[in-house]
Design an enzyme around this catalytic site. Sequence first.
Site, mmCIF file in Angstrom:
data_model
loop_
_atom_site.group_PDB
_atom_site.id
_atom_site.type_symbol
_atom_site.label_atom_id
_atom_site.label_comp_id
_atom_site.label_asym_id
_atom_site.label_seq_id
_atom_site.Cartn_x
_atom_site.Cartn_y
_atom_site.Cartn_z
ATOM 1 N N THR A 179 0.731 -1.426 0.106
ATOM 2 C CA THR A 179 -0.019 -0.277 0.009
ATOM 3 C C THR A 179 0.737 1.523 0.141
ATOM 4 O OG1 THR A 179 -1.739 -1.605 1.174
ATOM 5 C CG2 THR A 179 -1.544 1.403 1.180
ATOM 6 N N ARG A 207 -14.731 -6.676 0.460
ATOM 7 C CA ARG A 207 -14.339 -5.728 1.758
ATOM 8 C C ARG A 207 -13.543 -5.136 1.604
ATOM 9 N NH1 ARG A 207 -8.868 -4.364 2.950
ATOM 10 N NH2 ARG A 207 -8.497 -4.423 4.881
ATOM 11 N N VAL A 208 -13.660 -4.056 2.546
ATOM 12 C CA VAL A 208 -12.767 -2.913 2.067
ATOM 13 C C VAL A 208 -12.135 -2.744 3.686
ATOM 14 C CG1 VAL A 208 -13.523 -0.008 2.585
ATOM 15 C CG2 VAL A 208 -15.179 -1.433 1.119
ATOM 16 N N GLY A 209 -10.674 -1.493 3.672
ATOM 17 C CA GLY A 209 -9.883 -2.207 3.885
ATOM 18 C C GLY A 209 -9.818 -0.538 5.056
ATOM 19 N N ASP A 210 -8.311 -0.192 5.839
ATOM 20 C CA ASP A 210 -8.664 1.181 6.518
ATOM 21 C C ASP A 210 -8.026 2.445 5.441
ATOM 22 O OD1 ASP A 210 -6.056 0.114 5.862
ATOM 23 O OD2 ASP A 210 -5.341 1.100 7.218
ATOM 24 N N THR A 230 -0.371 2.468 6.846
ATOM 25 C CA THR A 230 -0.284 1.480 6.325
ATOM 26 C C THR A 230 -0.344 -0.333 6.970
ATOM 27 O OG1 THR A 230 1.210 -0.084 4.730
ATOM 28 C CG2 THR A 230 1.985 0.492 6.193
ATOM 29 N N GLY A 231 -0.977 -1.470 6.765
ATOM 30 C CA GLY A 231 -0.663 -2.359 7.679
ATOM 31 C C GLY A 231 -2.057 -2.931 7.539
#
Length: 313
Positions: A179, A207-210, A230-231
């Site tokens: 990312t 799915r949605v990340g941060d 990022t993570g």
Amino acid sequence: MKTFAIAIHGGAGTILKNIMTAEKELEYKSGLEQAIRSGEKILASGGPALDAVEAAIIQLENNPLFNAGKGAVFTNQGKNEMDASVMEGKTLMAGAVTGVTNIKNPITLAKTVMQQSEHVFLSGLGAMEFAEKMKLEFAPDEYFFVQQRYNQLMDAKQTDSVTMDHNDKKTSGKDKTGTVGCVALDVNGNLAAGTSTGGMTNKKYGRVGDSPMIGAGTYANNQTCAISCTGHGEFFIRAVVAYDISCLMEYKGLSLKQACQVVVHQKLVALGGEGGLIALDAHGNIELPFNSEGMYRASLKANQDLFIGIYKV
Ligand code: ASP
């Protein structure tokens, strides 16, 4: 004297020196340098932090080494679904997109959402319809296809796991990518932050990340700081990481360094969240904390040497 500063990341995870080749390390470093220099150029000529953030992230999106734009990881269904967001610290304006495909530079779409729509967050087909209307650049599926990324999907499918781009020990540092994000402070004292990603390999069900979530993966406020994370996104969402750092500074009077320490090394660790972030305050202080093995990162301030890091020091 008015100053400027900029920091970028190219993802965090299990990035180990003993499985990185010298050649690959050089490629990452030159990719990071090229990106940060394009942001620096804008800041040095008095341009806005937001434009510097976009310029640096475009370079990283166009580089197949990183998990954003060209080189984005594959979903379970073999697609490259991308997320991006930007925020401006002066106005607290923000723009974000999630689940977009075939958009050459999702960061530009996020910025266009912020500047030219009445909304903050657009998803999937609607976001792409908006991109078309705004005449943004699309690219065919083949543009986004990177063989190593596809191999990662095949590996993840074997164990039915959803993996962070740098966390495959077999390939980490060899052909893994990450990312990307950028934070910048311009000579007018304005902060901006942006993040762009393909998310996690083998992600399912939309799915949605941060990364596209304002407050979780990205945040900027001239009164406090600019942050790009990022993570493992699920943990960053639950910890509202980017906004929490800003809040600790605003409500508790913590310094940028102290706030980063609490959130990355205490709160996230307690939850089990692996990763890191880049942070910059209105005075030009830079922090690049991470609790993973490594994080691709670079930073520079006006008239100072460029810093590039990959592993824990
Ligand atoms: N935070 C991103 C996500 O969860 C992944 C990453 O930073 O590598 O989508």
